[in-house]
Design a protein around this motif. Structure first.
Motif, PDB file in Angstrom:
ATOM      1  N   ASP A 120      44.866  36.704  47.836  1.00  0.00           N
ATOM      2  CA  ASP A 120      45.425  37.696  48.857  1.00  0.00           C
ATOM      3  C   ASP A 120      44.654  38.957  48.889  1.00  0.00           C
ATOM      4  O   ASP A 120      45.257  39.896  49.503  1.00  0.00           O
ATOM      5  CB  ASP A 120      46.688  37.618  48.985  1.00  0.00           C
ATOM      6  CG  ASP A 120      47.305  38.111  47.827  1.00  0.00           C
ATOM      7  OD1 ASP A 120      47.043  38.461  46.956  1.00  0.00           O
ATOM      8  OD2 ASP A 120      48.837  38.471  47.945  1.00  0.00           O
ATOM      9  N   GLN A 121      43.566  39.180  48.247  1.00  0.00           N
ATOM     10  CA  GLN A 121      42.950  40.597  47.954  1.00  0.00           C
ATOM     11  C   GLN A 121      41.687  40.647  48.358  1.00  0.00           C
ATOM     12  O   GLN A 121      40.701  40.212  47.604  1.00  0.00           O
ATOM     13  CB  GLN A 121      43.141  40.977  46.417  1.00  0.00           C
ATOM     14  CG  GLN A 121      44.719  41.299  46.014  1.00  0.00           C
ATOM     15  CD  GLN A 121      44.747  41.978  44.621  1.00  0.00           C
ATOM     16  OE1 GLN A 121      43.755  41.796  43.742  1.00  0.00           O
ATOM     17  NE2 GLN A 121      45.972  42.451  44.212  1.00  0.00           N
ATOM     18  N   PRO A 122      41.199  41.018  49.712  1.00  0.00           N
ATOM     19  CA  PRO A 122      40.203  41.080  50.065  1.00  0.00           C
ATOM     20  C   PRO A 122      39.054  42.041  49.078  1.00  0.00           C
ATOM     21  O   PRO A 122      39.500  43.268  48.377  1.00  0.00           O
ATOM     22  CB  PRO A 122      40.198  41.810  51.445  1.00  0.00           C
ATOM     23  CG  PRO A 122      41.539  41.572  51.965  1.00  0.00           C
ATOM     24  CD  PRO A 122      42.373  41.648  50.736  1.00  0.00           C
ATOM     25  N   GLY A 123      37.912  41.563  48.759  1.00  0.00           N
ATOM     26  CA  GLY A 123      37.216  42.422  48.107  1.00  0.00           C
ATOM     27  C   GLY A 123      37.312  41.938  46.600  1.00  0.00           C
ATOM     28  O   GLY A 123      36.186  42.214  45.838  1.00  0.00           O
ATOM     29  N   GLU A 148      50.530  45.735  55.572  1.00  0.00           N
ATOM     30  CA  GLU A 148      51.511  46.172  56.238  1.00  0.00           C
ATOM     31  C   GLU A 148      51.285  47.807  56.140  1.00  0.00           C
ATOM     32  O   GLU A 148      51.270  48.737  56.989  1.00  0.00           O
ATOM     33  CB  GLU A 148      52.872  45.940  55.854  1.00  0.00           C
ATOM     34  CG  GLU A 148      53.382  44.611  56.057  1.00  0.00           C
ATOM     35  CD  GLU A 148      54.687  44.300  55.442  1.00  0.00           C
ATOM     36  OE1 GLU A 148      55.601  45.073  55.872  1.00  0.00           O
ATOM     37  OE2 GLU A 148      54.654  43.456  54.796  1.00  0.00           O
ATOM     38  N   CYS A 149      50.761  48.431  54.876  1.00  0.00           N
ATOM     39  CA  CYS A 149      50.401  49.677  54.478  1.00  0.00           C
ATOM     40  C   CYS A 149      49.421  50.074  55.361  1.00  0.00           C
ATOM     41  O   CYS A 149      49.178  51.267  55.943  1.00  0.00           O
ATOM     42  CB  CYS A 149      50.302  49.877  53.086  1.00  0.00           C
ATOM     43  SG  CYS A 149      51.848  49.826  51.912  1.00  0.00           S
ATOM     44  N   LEU A 150      48.322  49.428  55.394  1.00  0.00           N
ATOM     45  CA  LEU A 150      46.968  49.604  55.957  1.00  0.00           C
ATOM     46  C   LEU A 150      47.419  49.954  57.460  1.00  0.00           C
ATOM     47  O   LEU A 150      46.889  50.654  58.205  1.00  0.00           O
ATOM     48  CB  LEU A 150      45.915  48.447  55.850  1.00  0.00           C
ATOM     49  CG  LEU A 150      45.142  48.596  54.486  1.00  0.00           C
ATOM     50  CD1 LEU A 150      44.507  47.232  54.329  1.00  0.00           C
ATOM     51  CD2 LEU A 150      44.482  49.636  54.398  1.00  0.00           C
ATOM     52  N   THR A 151      48.084  49.140  58.102  1.00  0.00           N
ATOM     53  CA  THR A 151      48.487  49.104  59.435  1.00  0.00           C
ATOM     54  C   THR A 151      49.153  50.545  59.835  1.00  0.00           C
ATOM     55  O   THR A 151      48.886  51.254  60.682  1.00  0.00           O
ATOM     56  CB  THR A 151      49.318  47.938  59.953  1.00  0.00           C
ATOM     57  OG1 THR A 151      48.813  46.522  59.740  1.00  0.00           O
ATOM     58  CG2 THR A 151      49.987  48.108  61.550  1.00  0.00           C
ATOM     59  N   LEU A 194      41.862  48.923  46.842  1.00  0.00           N
ATOM     60  CA  LEU A 194      41.883  49.858  47.955  1.00  0.00           C
ATOM     61  C   LEU A 194      40.280  49.803  48.739  1.00  0.00           C
ATOM     62  O   LEU A 194      40.181  49.382  49.793  1.00  0.00           O
ATOM     63  CB  LEU A 194      42.069  51.162  47.568  1.00  0.00           C
ATOM     64  CG  LEU A 194      43.561  51.504  47.189  1.00  0.00           C
ATOM     65  CD1 LEU A 194      43.495  52.968  46.688  1.00  0.00           C
ATOM     66  CD2 LEU A 194      44.498  51.241  48.256  1.00  0.00           C
ATOM     67  N   ALA A 195      39.366  49.735  47.655  1.00  0.00           N
ATOM     68  CA  ALA A 195      38.022  49.644  48.322  1.00  0.00           C
ATOM     69  C   ALA A 195      37.580  48.256  48.827  1.00  0.00           C
ATOM     70  O   ALA A 195      36.986  47.985  49.895  1.00  0.00           O
ATOM     71  CB  ALA A 195      36.927  49.862  47.027  1.00  0.00           C
ATOM     72  N   GLY A 196      38.196  47.129  48.402  1.00  0.00           N
ATOM     73  CA  GLY A 196      37.949  45.680  48.822  1.00  0.00           C
ATOM     74  C   GLY A 196      38.893  45.633  50.238  1.00  0.00           C
ATOM     75  O   GLY A 196      37.961  45.106  51.135  1.00  0.00           O
ATOM     76  N   TYR A 197      39.865  46.366  50.437  1.00  0.00           N
ATOM     77  CA  TYR A 197      40.487  46.325  51.728  1.00  0.00           C
ATOM     78  C   TYR A 197      39.736  47.271  52.769  1.00  0.00           C
ATOM     79  O   TYR A 197      39.286  46.645  53.866  1.00  0.00           O
ATOM     80  CB  TYR A 197      42.002  47.012  51.670  1.00  0.00           C
ATOM     81  CG  TYR A 197      42.944  45.918  51.417  1.00  0.00           C
ATOM     82  CD1 TYR A 197      43.291  45.092  52.221  1.00  0.00           C
ATOM     83  CD2 TYR A 197      43.635  46.081  50.078  1.00  0.00           C
ATOM     84  CE1 TYR A 197      44.256  43.851  51.908  1.00  0.00           C
ATOM     85  CE2 TYR A 197      44.512  45.005  49.848  1.00  0.00           C
ATOM     86  CZ  TYR A 197      44.693  43.818  50.479  1.00  0.00           C
ATOM     87  OH  TYR A 197      45.988  42.934  50.346  1.00  0.00           O
ATOM     88  N   ALA A 198      39.150  48.420  52.395  1.00  0.00           N
ATOM     89  CA  ALA A 198      38.485  49.494  53.281  1.00  0.00           C
ATOM     90  C   ALA A 198      37.108  48.844  53.587  1.00  0.00           C
ATOM     91  O   ALA A 198      36.296  49.312  54.599  1.00  0.00           O
ATOM     92  CB  ALA A 198      38.593  50.912  52.455  1.00  0.00           C
TER      93      ALA A 198
END
Length: 280
Positions: free
Chosen positions: A48-51, A182-185, A202-206
């Motif tokens: 569940d961790q993009p990147g 949820e934090c990103l939203t 964080l970089a993976g999500y961004a």
């Protein structure tokens, strides 16, 4: 009965026993490393961790840890199709290794003294740091103390948020959500001012297409997180994985994996760490 015939029968029976044992050994699906299609290797990753480690809706696996684990498995003698991916949630990692449910774990798994009492680590293969993610157009947060009186988000039970709150910005207004998404939203909508965890996560999500150009990393380096590959205590895999990681760095595959998975977020990665050297 003819004695010679008796001897021939005995030899034939013995040969059959040997063949049956050989057959059993060849069909073993444990971590032996032949890569001949009969064997499998089970690898724990985040789902569940993009990147980092993500299981996509179509059943594929992507991320930096997936790239590292696939490369390591290849060096151990396994094709990508020989890999069985297993979800390794943070709280379950030591148990999965101790029970033998996985051969190794590559899951944003920071090396620390508490974990070293239970498992061994190959690596480290990435030096990450605690950081914050903020909106791309926000110039009000340029250092950790700027988080005072800002709404800071992390997941429930996170040590990252507490680290900021107790050491760096005591007046930060801590918001704990169930998940990073949820934090990103909240960050996107302006309800949250900053999200904190490892910069690699964080970089993976961004770096995801839907967030392109919306966020940036603070670059604060508030802690050192040495990602290692977890194996069972005393496992001979440790030395083999270390050799594979050294080769991955030497042939350029490591930097390629970094660029592909973190590059779109402007992630300024540390150089590949030296095997066995944990930065405190």
């Amino acid at each position: 009965m003819n004695p010679n015939r008796t001897r021939r029968l005995t030899l034939a029976a013995a040969a059959a026993v040997v063949l049956s044992f050989t057959g059993a050994a060849c069909s073993d699906d444990g971590g032996g490393g032949s890569g001949d299609g009969d064997k499998k290797i089970t690898v724990g990753i985040k789902f569940d961790q993009p990147g980092i480690g993500l299981k996509t809706p179509d059943g594929k696996y992507t991320g930096f840890d997936v790239a590292v684990a696939t490369y390591v498995a290849k060096q151990l003698g396994y094709k990508p199709s020989d890999i069985v991916w297993k979800e390794a949630k943070s709280a379950d990692r030591e148990t999965l290794l101790q029970r033998g449910d996985v051969d190794f774990i590559a899951a944003s798994y920071s090396i620390n003294d508490k974990r070293l009492q239970k498992v061994d680590f190959a690596g480290p293969y990435l030096l990450a740091h605690q950081d914050v993610l903020i909106r791309a157009n926000d110039n009000s947060i340029t250092k950790p103390s700027d988080l005072n009186n800002k709404k800071l988000c992390s997941v429930t039970g996170s040590t990252s948020a507490q680290n900021v709150k107790t050491k760096l910005a005591p007046q930060a207004q801590l918001q704990e959500y169930g998940g990073y998404s949820e934090c990103l939203t909240g960050l996107e909508n302006g309800v949250i001012d900053a999200l904190t965890t490892d910069d690699s996560i964080l970089a993976g999500y961004a770096a995801q297409p839907e967030f392109k150009g919306k966020f940036k990393l603070g670059g604060f380096k508030m802690s050192n997180e040495n990602y290692g590959i977890g194996v069972q205590k005393g496992s001979e895999l440790k030395a083999k994985i270390n050799a594979a990681l050294q080769k991955m760095v030497a042939d350029g595959s490591w930097q390629k994996a970094v660029d592909e998975n973190f590059g779109p977020a402007g992630y300024k990665n540390e150089p590949a760490p030296k095997i066995g050297v944990v930065v405190q």
